[in-house]
Scaffold this motif. Structure first.
Motif, PDB file in Angstrom:
ATOM      1  N   MET A   1       0.837  -1.188   0.000  1.00  0.00           N
ATOM      2  CA  MET A   1       0.000   0.000   0.000  1.00  0.00           C
ATOM      3  C   MET A   1       0.881   1.249   0.000  1.00  0.00           C
ATOM      4  O   MET A   1       1.910   1.293   0.661  1.00  0.00           O
ATOM      5  CB  MET A   1      -0.903  -0.004   1.244  1.00  0.00           C
ATOM      6  N   LYS A   2       0.466   2.247  -0.751  1.00  0.00           N
ATOM      7  CA  LYS A   2       1.223   3.505  -0.815  1.00  0.00           C
ATOM      8  C   LYS A   2       0.392   4.615  -0.185  1.00  0.00           C
ATOM      9  O   LYS A   2      -0.728   4.889  -0.612  1.00  0.00           O
ATOM     10  CB  LYS A   2       1.565   3.854  -2.260  1.00  0.00           C
ATOM     11  N   TRP A  25       4.325  -0.994   4.325  1.00  0.00           N
ATOM     12  CA  TRP A  25       3.672   0.006   3.491  1.00  0.00           C
ATOM     13  C   TRP A  25       4.674   1.088   3.100  1.00  0.00           C
ATOM     14  O   TRP A  25       5.559   1.457   3.871  1.00  0.00           O
ATOM     15  CB  TRP A  25       2.502   0.661   4.224  1.00  0.00           C
ATOM     16  N   ASN A  45      -2.662   9.334  -9.276  1.00  0.00           N
ATOM     17  CA  ASN A  45      -3.139   7.947  -9.304  1.00  0.00           C
ATOM     18  C   ASN A  45      -2.230   6.991  -8.535  1.00  0.00           C
ATOM     19  O   ASN A  45      -2.432   5.774  -8.579  1.00  0.00           O
ATOM     20  CB  ASN A  45      -3.260   7.470 -10.750  1.00  0.00           C
ATOM     21  N   TRP A  47      -1.645   6.928  -5.157  1.00  0.00           N
ATOM     22  CA  TRP A  47      -1.885   6.751  -3.726  1.00  0.00           C
ATOM     23  C   TRP A  47      -3.067   5.840  -3.437  1.00  0.00           C
ATOM     24  O   TRP A  47      -4.136   5.973  -4.035  1.00  0.00           O
ATOM     25  CB  TRP A  47      -2.107   8.123  -3.078  1.00  0.00           C
ATOM     26  N   ASP A  48      -2.858   4.917  -2.493  1.00  0.00           N
ATOM     27  CA  ASP A  48      -3.943   4.055  -2.032  1.00  0.00           C
ATOM     28  C   ASP A  48      -4.750   4.714  -0.920  1.00  0.00           C
ATOM     29  O   ASP A  48      -5.953   4.479  -0.806  1.00  0.00           O
ATOM     30  CB  ASP A  48      -3.380   2.727  -1.521  1.00  0.00           C
ATOM     31  N   VAL A  75      -9.982   8.369  -4.482  1.00  0.00           N
ATOM     32  CA  VAL A  75      -8.886   8.093  -3.552  1.00  0.00           C
ATOM     33  C   VAL A  75      -9.394   8.249  -2.113  1.00  0.00           C
ATOM     34  O   VAL A  75      -9.986   9.265  -1.758  1.00  0.00           O
ATOM     35  CB  VAL A  75      -7.673   9.006  -3.812  1.00  0.00           C
ATOM     36  N   HIS A 118      -9.170   0.702   2.983  1.00  0.00           N
ATOM     37  CA  HIS A 118      -8.548   0.093   1.811  1.00  0.00           C
ATOM     38  C   HIS A 118      -9.252  -1.195   1.425  1.00  0.00           C
ATOM     39  O   HIS A 118      -9.434  -1.487   0.229  1.00  0.00           O
ATOM     40  CB  HIS A 118      -7.069  -0.188   2.099  1.00  0.00           C
ATOM     41  N   ASP A 122     -10.992  -2.021  -2.193  1.00  0.00           N
ATOM     42  CA  ASP A 122     -10.668  -3.216  -2.972  1.00  0.00           C
ATOM     43  C   ASP A 122     -11.899  -4.055  -3.244  1.00  0.00           C
ATOM     44  O   ASP A 122     -12.101  -4.564  -4.352  1.00  0.00           O
ATOM     45  CB  ASP A 122      -9.633  -4.065  -2.222  1.00  0.00           C
ATOM     46  N   HIS A 125     -14.035  -2.606  -5.947  1.00  0.00           N
ATOM     47  CA  HIS A 125     -13.447  -2.841  -7.267  1.00  0.00           C
ATOM     48  C   HIS A 125     -13.695  -4.269  -7.720  1.00  0.00           C
ATOM     49  O   HIS A 125     -14.061  -4.523  -8.877  1.00  0.00           O
ATOM     50  CB  HIS A 125     -11.942  -2.564  -7.216  1.00  0.00           C
TER      51      HIS A 125
END
Length: 239
Positions: A1-2, A25, A45, A47-48, A75, A118, A122, A125
């Motif tokens: 993860m960023k 991370w 685009n 960053w998580d 985001v 997060h 996910d 998505h």
């Protein structure tokens, strides 16, 4: 993860850096508001998760949140606020933050919130990809509403509901796929935010308020308050 953490307290940054490293991370820390926003805009685009302090030099968290949402509606943003700043918490949510954590906070609490947010991103998505494979059209269709989870689009009265944040979209999806079912605030917190808020229900009300404002731009209101209980979606009586 960023993670992009915009926080002017050096000790908080150093503390969270250790915890982020433990989770494996990748984190970038910015202690100035404008520098933090510039870091996001340079790679919007990348960053998580973004964690955003409310009080920052050169530009405050509310302004930064507003500017981020102009570029990205998806985001996830966690706002860090003082315990006694209820109005700031509500304003932050209204500006597009997905969650808030009050200071002083436990690092483990922030880690848990980040993981939950997060995980929900996910899951949304994945659900969109699966439903797309099964059905190229809409996953939710009521009398007047259509929702496509793959494209994250919602159409009411044949018009798109513009500018939905991730949590606003999930709230609408949760309510609309169960028409007329009444959800308590506690149920919505568990389903949409994926963890308990320990009685703090203001975040649901703030998101519902913003969702209603965006719905009203397309036509009559379909999110109804059931006094003393919670909220429901019902468009059956709308002409």
């Amino acid at each position: 993860m960023k993670i992009l953490m915009i926080e002017d307290n050096q000790s908080v940054c150093e503390m969270m850096e250790m915890f982020f490293l433990k989770e494996d991370w990748d984190a970038l820390f910015k202690q100035d508001g404008k520098e933090g926003l510039d870091a996001f805009l340079t790679q919007p685009n990348a960053w998580d998760i973004i964690t955003l302090d409310l009080n920052l030099p050169t530009m405050d968290g509310i302004q930064i949140c507003r500017e981020i949402r102009k570029v990205s509606k998806t985001v996830p943003i966690i706002m860090l606020t003082a315990k006694d700043s209820e109005s700031d918490q509500v304003i932050g949510l209204e500006m597009g933050a997905d969650d808030y954590v009050t200071k002083p906070f436990s690092p483990l609490t922030l880690i848990a919130r980040i993981k939950a947010l997060h995980r929900r991103a996910d899951l949304g998505h994945e659900e969109g990809m699966e439903s797309s494979a099964k059905n190229a059209d809409f996953e939710v269709e009521t009398d007047h509403l259509k929702i496509n989870t793959k494209t994250r689009e919602a159409f009411l009265y044949h018009k798109p509901i513009e500018g939905l944040t991730p949590k606003e979209f999930e709230l609408l999806y949760t309510l609309a796929k169960n028409p007329k079912q009444v959800f308590s605030r506690e149920q919505l917190l568990t389903i949409v935010w994926d963890y308990q808020y320990y009685g703090d229900e203001r975040t649901v009300d703030a998101h519902i308020k913003k969702l209603r404002q965006k719905i009203e731009k397309t036509g009559p209101q379909v999110i109804q308050t059931v006094w003393g209980v919670g909220y429901k979606f019902d468009d059956t009586g709308v002409e």
